[in-house]
Write a protein that holds these residues in place. Structure first.
Motif: not given
Length: 915
Positions: A134-135, A139-146, A489-492, A517-520
């Motif tokens: 996050x932050x 963040x979005x790319x990392x979370x989707x890959x995981x 902080x996160x924005x999904x 930042x956009x996280x998911x």
């Protein structure tokens, strides 16, 4: 069709359609629909269209057209929803069940492909992504890959289902939240079905594998959440058996004041309706205030219908509905909906004179003020100005002023605070502890906000609160404010359209400047996928027993749901999420105290940052466009590069992998015989779990983190899986070996048999050992001892968790005795062949002197009927017997039928083999 005279023609844009004309029913001797709530009218149409003289008879049609305000005894009807909505947490086990049914049909000598959805099924993958990162902009790319790394096997199962089941579509990961996608794209409002030689119009109706399915009620679609087992039966062509409901009318009055959001409205309404007790009732909104709520406002309210406790939170079709369909690029649907609803008495025109309701509640929108809800229940509303004193009460402390120290806390001896106590009241400073984050020193205290998440379908479907949050962030950044480093902080958001209009409005950089930042694109924090806190923060919380807080724009905040280390969780609008993130603490009065000081030492107050309604609405008008919806939903089923690389094997039956830790063939159909064994009375049963009030499905079948030292974690370690690869309970719902060990394994559950030990423990009799609940259940099963649960009021509140019932059954629990049930969980128990019983009015385990150590016997099971009496005998260790009646909560004849077969799926499978 038994009433061909009621099938009328309707010309729309030059195309001819047909429909079942409700206003003409009275001419055939049935009741007039003019007096009926709109939600009941939809049930009338459903039964009229499905009338066949067998499953739906004249008597059934008469019962629904002559709807009564109250019913002393349940009146059962067979309802046929038009479609099924799924999400992946509950959808994966449903697909696993269907795959296992195909195996069972083959084993019994039948054709496996007969197990196939008979109505459209749409599954949106939205529950598995976690906020690992996050932050940052990546963040979005990392979370989707995981997400794909963890869940590739589950997602491959879904691709297999999409390829091998008819009527089954998947919205892949990284697309949005199921309820928002349903609202913005999948919802039809009125369905135009091609029949052999004509197109038939009828209302869009649905059941969903998520308790927040009623969000689509915001545009006039009748839909609610059901258990996975019930949804599977609907998919396979079975009617949904239900009792004709009472309907509570909520008359909306006035217009919300400036500064009040839809979140404030729904949190206030949730508290009000919970107090009124609308459990298992329909709620229908009407009145002059309805015109002052946009469709996103209505959807925000409808989303939290399960938090009210109701089945439905229905907003009838009106002009705003039609406008919303056009805005979201459904122009033809808008034309069809308007013409059909007008012709068939389903369009709300503002006249309320003839319609009747069971009761009417007046709800004045002008009285709503900004608020939050928490720390552990959505109905516990807290006015914004009362947050500081409320949190002090949570700690058992009070705030006072001092000449030398501006703010001190007074801890009372009896408060239970973790401060050292003396025999007198002790005055201490706020508890603060130091740690390092990324090399920089920080201090956190009780009440520090460690999670601030703009998340969930409840609010991210609403452009007003999201653009408002962006404007508040802009104003804060311009004043030089920042978010403390200890706040995660996160924005999904629930739809990619959100990103499009925030970018177009120029607000994204300001949210990013504060860490949002956009996280998911998914449920994330609201479902418990908040991800890890910084290790130093987790260590401080655990070491000192700190009570820190999360603020999220979600709909659920039950104990240990958001994060297992965060005890106080508050629901709030996205604007207040941003505000509390900046403040860094929950114990602050934002109406009188500054959020922080700017770089020049000047205090900055929330009122100085709050955007005006006019500014928000101007940006909505400019940037929330039909083109945005058209662009983002054009390829909604295609998926990203990760999805497209997944295998999609074509095979009639699923190729189970014996070493899989995610997808295992469940044992529900093992040893299934062509005919069920008749129920018999039960003797020698023991209590496995003795619980108090408001035990949620999160307590029974927890989501989120799998604890390493609990049975599920120990099982995974024994399978060679390291804790950092455990993933979540939700992601492993396709593996019964994990889920049975996770049943009643919430670290916050309080089993009164465990001698005060919090967590998934119980006392095993007669040895008197304190052991894990799973271990005790397995020992009881080896000894042939049937089990039961004793509980209080509102048993099974919360999310629609089929595993709360599946795990209960697989642990060997044969019945639950409670004071009352949440509707979905009661249905789920019946669907798994577990008997739900209730104490008689005014009685409880405590009033009867039951403590769970007794041996129980049950008589009356051989002659079950809806709501029949089951006599229970509880024998104490000294031989004394307590005999008391309970009411069997098999509410309908179909409930009894399902129970006799051992659940819905065995019944459906046996019926399928006979066809």
């Amino acid at each position: 069709m038994s009433y061909p005279a009621l099938l009328k023609d309707l010309l729309i844009n030059g195309t001819s359609y047909r429909y079942h004309a409700l206003p003409e029913l009275s001419g055939l001797g049935f009741g007039s629909i003019d007096r009926l709530p709109f939600s009941i009218r939809i049930l009338v149409e459903n039964l009229l269209r499905r009338h066949d003289g067998v499953i739906v008879s004249d008597q059934d049609l008469a019962a629904i057209t002559n709807w009564r305000k109250t019913y002393r005894q349940p009146v059962e009807i067979a309802y046929h929803p038009a479609r099924v909505l799924m999400q992946d947490f509950t959808g994966v086990p449903a697909v696993v069940d269907l795959a296992a049914m195909r195996d069972a049909v083959r084993a019994l000598g039948g054709e496996p492909r007969r197990v196939n959805p008979q109505v459209p099924v749409e599954l949106v993958v939205d529950h598995s992504v976690q906020i690992d990162c996050s932050g940052t902009v990546d963040s979005l790319g990392t979370n989707v890959a995981r997400e794909y790394e963890r869940n590739g096997e589950r997602y491959a199962l879904l691709k297999w289902a999409q390829k091998n089941f008819a009527n089954f579509n998947v919205v892949p990961p990284n697309s949005g939240i199921c309820h928002q996608v349903n609202l913005e794209h999948l919802g039809r409002v009125v369905i135009a079905e091609q029949r052999e030689n004509y197109r038939l119009l009828y209302p869009d109706t649905a059941v969903g594998l998520d308790s927040h399915t009623p969000m689509i009620n915001g545009i006039g679609v009748m839909a609610w959440g059901v258990g996975g087992i019930e949804a599977e039966a609907v998919m396979l062509g079975q009617p949904y058996s239900m009792s004709i409901p009472e309907v509570i009318g909520v008359r909306l009055l006035g217009r919300p004041n400036a500064g009040v959001t839809a979140t404030d409205i729904v949190l206030t309404l949730t508290q009000r309706l919970r107090q009124y007790h609308v459990v298992e009732k329909f709620v229908e909104f009407f009145g002059p205030g309805l015109a002052n709520l946009t469709v996103p406002d209505r959807a925000t309210i409808a989303n939290m219908t399960p938090e009210f406790g109701a089945t439905l939170g229905y907003f009838p079709i009106d002009g705003r509905t039609i406008d919303y369909l056009r805005l979201t690029n459904r122009g033809l649907q808008a034309d069809i909906t308007e013409a059909y609803a007008r012709a068939n008495g389903l369009l709300y025109l503002g006249a309320d004179g003839q319609r009747e309701y069971t009761d009417i509640i007046d709800f004045d929108l002008t009285t709503i003020t900004p608020c939050l809800a928490g720390p552990a229940r959505p109905q516990d509303r807290v006015p914004l100005a009362a947050m500081k004193s409320t949190f002090a009460g949570i700690l058992g402390c009070s705030y006072e002023r001092d000449v030398k120290v501006p703010e001190i806390l007074t801890f009372q001896q009896e408060s239970g605070c973790s401060e050292p106590q003396s025999s007198e009241c002790l005055t201490v400073h706020r508890r603060e502890f130091a740690c390092e984050i990324n090399g920089a020193p920080v201090r956190i205290s009780d009440g520090s906000v460690v999670i601030a998440a703009i998340t969930s379908c409840t609010n991210t479907s609403n452009p007003f609160v999201l653009i408002g949050a962006g404007l508040l962030a802009r104003n804060a950044v311009r004043r030089g404010l920042k978010v403390p480093t200890y706040v995660k902080t996160s924005f999904a958001p629930g739809s990619k359209v959100v990103v499009r209009y925030l970018d177009a409005a120029g607000l994204t950089p300001y949210l990013q400047a504060l860490g949002f930042h956009l996280a998911a694109f998914g449920c994330t924090t609201c479902i418990g996928n908040s991800g890890p806190l910084h290790p130093a923060i987790e260590s401080l919380i655990e070491q000192h027993g700190m009570n820190v807080a999360a603020v999220l724009s979600g709909n659920r905040n039950f104990e240990a749901r958001i994060h297992q280390r965060v005890r106080s969780n508050f629901l709030a609008s996205p604007l207040l999420v941003v505000a509390f993130a900046i403040a860094g603490r929950i114990d602050i009065d934002l109406e009188t105290e500054p959020l922080d000081c700017d770089p020049n030492g000047q205090p900055v107050f929330l009122s100085q940052l709050w955007p005006s309604t006019a500014e928000i609405e101007a940006l909505i008008a400019s940037h929330v466009t039909s083109e945005a919806y058209a662009s983002e939903y054009r390829h909604i089923f295609d998926g990203d590069a990760f999805w497209q690389k997944l295998p999609a094997e074509e095979s009639t039956t699923y190729p189970w992998q014996p070493d899989s830790a995610y997808i295992r063939r469940p044992p529900y159909f093992d040893g299934l015989t062509p005919d069920p064994s008749p129920p018999v009375d039960i003797a020698g049963a023991r209590v496995l779990v003795r619980l108090g009030d408001t035990v949620t499905t999160d307590h029974i079948s927890p989501a989120g983190t799998i604890a390493e030292r609990y049975p599920a974690g120990l099982h995974l370690v024994a399978q060679g899986i390291s804790p950092d690869h455990f993933n979540s309970y939700g992601s492993r719902r396709g593996n019964h070996e994990v889920m049975i060990r996770g049943t009643f394994a919430n670290i916050r559950i309080k089993n009164l048999l465990a001698g005060g030990k919090e967590g998934g423990f119980t006392r095993k009799f007669p040895e008197n050992d304190i052991v894990f609940i799973h271990e005790a259940a397995m020992r009881y099963q080896a000894e042939g001892v049937p089990l039961l649960v004793l509980a209080g009021r509102e048993y099974g509140t919360g999310s629609s968790r089929d595993w709360a019932a599946k795990g209960t059954r697989l642990l060997g629990i044969r019945m639950v005795i409670a004071e009352s049930y949440e509707r979905i969980h009661r249905n789920n128990l019946v669907g798994m062949g577990v008997l739900p019983l209730v104490f008689q009015e005014g009685e409880s385990a405590d009033s009867l002197g039951l403590n769970g150590t007794e041996i129980y016997s049950f008589s009356g099971l051989t002659n079950l009927s809806p709501r029949s009496t089951i006599t229970v005998t509880a024998r104490k260790a000294d031989g004394r017997e307590i005999i008391f009646p309970t009411i069997c909560r098999l509410d309908t004849e179909i409930d009894v039928l399902y129970y006799r077969h051992g659940g819905i799926l065995p019944y459906v499978l046996r019926q399928m083999m006979r066809a």
